[in-house]
Design a protein around this motif. Sequence first.
Motif, PDB file in Angstrom:
ATOM      1  N   VAL A 175       5.913   6.673   1.727  1.00  0.00           N
ATOM      2  CA  VAL A 175       7.122   5.858   1.850  1.00  0.00           C
ATOM      3  C   VAL A 175       7.940   5.854   0.563  1.00  0.00           C
ATOM      4  O   VAL A 175       9.133   5.597   0.585  1.00  0.00           O
ATOM      5  CB  VAL A 175       6.746   4.404   2.266  1.00  0.00           C
ATOM      6  CG1 VAL A 175       7.961   3.553   2.490  1.00  0.00           C
ATOM      7  CG2 VAL A 175       5.875   4.415   3.517  1.00  0.00           C
ATOM      8  N   GLY A 176       7.277   6.116  -0.564  1.00  0.00           N
ATOM      9  CA  GLY A 176       7.996   6.146  -1.832  1.00  0.00           C
ATOM     10  C   GLY A 176       8.103   4.800  -2.527  1.00  0.00           C
ATOM     11  O   GLY A 176       8.997   4.589  -3.343  1.00  0.00           O
ATOM     12  N   VAL A 177       7.194   3.880  -2.223  1.00  0.00           N
ATOM     13  CA  VAL A 177       7.214   2.562  -2.863  1.00  0.00           C
ATOM     14  C   VAL A 177       6.750   2.713  -4.310  1.00  0.00           C
ATOM     15  O   VAL A 177       5.778   3.414  -4.593  1.00  0.00           O
ATOM     16  CB  VAL A 177       6.295   1.581  -2.093  1.00  0.00           C
ATOM     17  CG1 VAL A 177       6.232   0.227  -2.775  1.00  0.00           C
ATOM     18  CG2 VAL A 177       6.760   1.433  -0.652  1.00  0.00           C
ATOM     19  N   ASN A 178       7.459   2.049  -5.240  1.00  0.00           N
ATOM     20  CA  ASN A 178       7.076   2.132  -6.657  1.00  0.00           C
ATOM     21  C   ASN A 178       5.979   1.110  -6.973  1.00  0.00           C
ATOM     22  O   ASN A 178       5.564   0.330  -6.122  1.00  0.00           O
ATOM     23  CB  ASN A 178       8.291   1.952  -7.568  1.00  0.00           C
ATOM     24  CG  ASN A 178       8.919   0.582  -7.451  1.00  0.00           C
ATOM     25  OD1 ASN A 178       8.322  -0.364  -6.959  1.00  0.00           O
ATOM     26  ND2 ASN A 178      10.152   0.475  -7.914  1.00  0.00           N
ATOM     27  N   GLU A 179       5.514   1.127  -8.225  1.00  0.00           N
ATOM     28  CA  GLU A 179       4.378   0.277  -8.627  1.00  0.00           C
ATOM     29  C   GLU A 179       4.679  -1.212  -8.448  1.00  0.00           C
ATOM     30  O   GLU A 179       3.816  -1.976  -8.007  1.00  0.00           O
ATOM     31  CB  GLU A 179       4.010   0.563 -10.077  1.00  0.00           C
ATOM     32  CG  GLU A 179       2.714  -0.088 -10.502  1.00  0.00           C
ATOM     33  CD  GLU A 179       2.288   0.329 -11.898  1.00  0.00           C
ATOM     34  OE1 GLU A 179       1.580  -0.461 -12.529  1.00  0.00           O
ATOM     35  OE2 GLU A 179       2.667   1.424 -12.348  1.00  0.00           O
ATOM     36  N   ALA A 180       5.883  -1.631  -8.793  1.00  0.00           N
ATOM     37  CA  ALA A 180       6.253  -3.041  -8.623  1.00  0.00           C
ATOM     38  C   ALA A 180       6.238  -3.430  -7.152  1.00  0.00           C
ATOM     39  O   ALA A 180       5.792  -4.521  -6.783  1.00  0.00           O
ATOM     40  CB  ALA A 180       7.624  -3.302  -9.236  1.00  0.00           C
ATOM     41  N   GLY A 181       6.715  -2.527  -6.313  1.00  0.00           N
ATOM     42  CA  GLY A 181       6.701  -2.779  -4.875  1.00  0.00           C
ATOM     43  C   GLY A 181       5.289  -2.860  -4.329  1.00  0.00           C
ATOM     44  O   GLY A 181       4.992  -3.683  -3.459  1.00  0.00           O
ATOM     45  N   ILE A 182       4.398  -2.010  -4.842  1.00  0.00           N
ATOM     46  CA  ILE A 182       2.998  -2.039  -4.421  1.00  0.00           C
ATOM     47  C   ILE A 182       2.385  -3.389  -4.753  1.00  0.00           C
ATOM     48  O   ILE A 182       1.671  -3.983  -3.936  1.00  0.00           O
ATOM     49  CB  ILE A 182       2.192  -0.897  -5.086  1.00  0.00           C
ATOM     50  CG1 ILE A 182       2.669   0.464  -4.582  1.00  0.00           C
ATOM     51  CG2 ILE A 182       0.704  -1.072  -4.882  1.00  0.00           C
ATOM     52  CD1 ILE A 182       2.417   0.723  -3.124  1.00  0.00           C
TER      53      ILE A 182
END
Length: 58
Positions: A20-27
């Motif tokens: 999906v391309g979620v970044n570390e903050a989003g994770i």
Amino acid sequence: MSSPSRVKKRCLILDLTNGVGVNEAGIDVIMDLVDQLHGLRMIMRATSSRLWATRLQR
């Protein structure tokens, strides 16, 4: 050795980052929300059990 829930979490993180391309903050946000959902599910089950036990006593 990892527990099944840890393996599932790792798979979810990999899917979210690579698929999906979620970044570390989003994770971090998503995993916090997942933990909250699991906690709420446990509360709902306990509440439901108490309600059914009360109902059966009548």
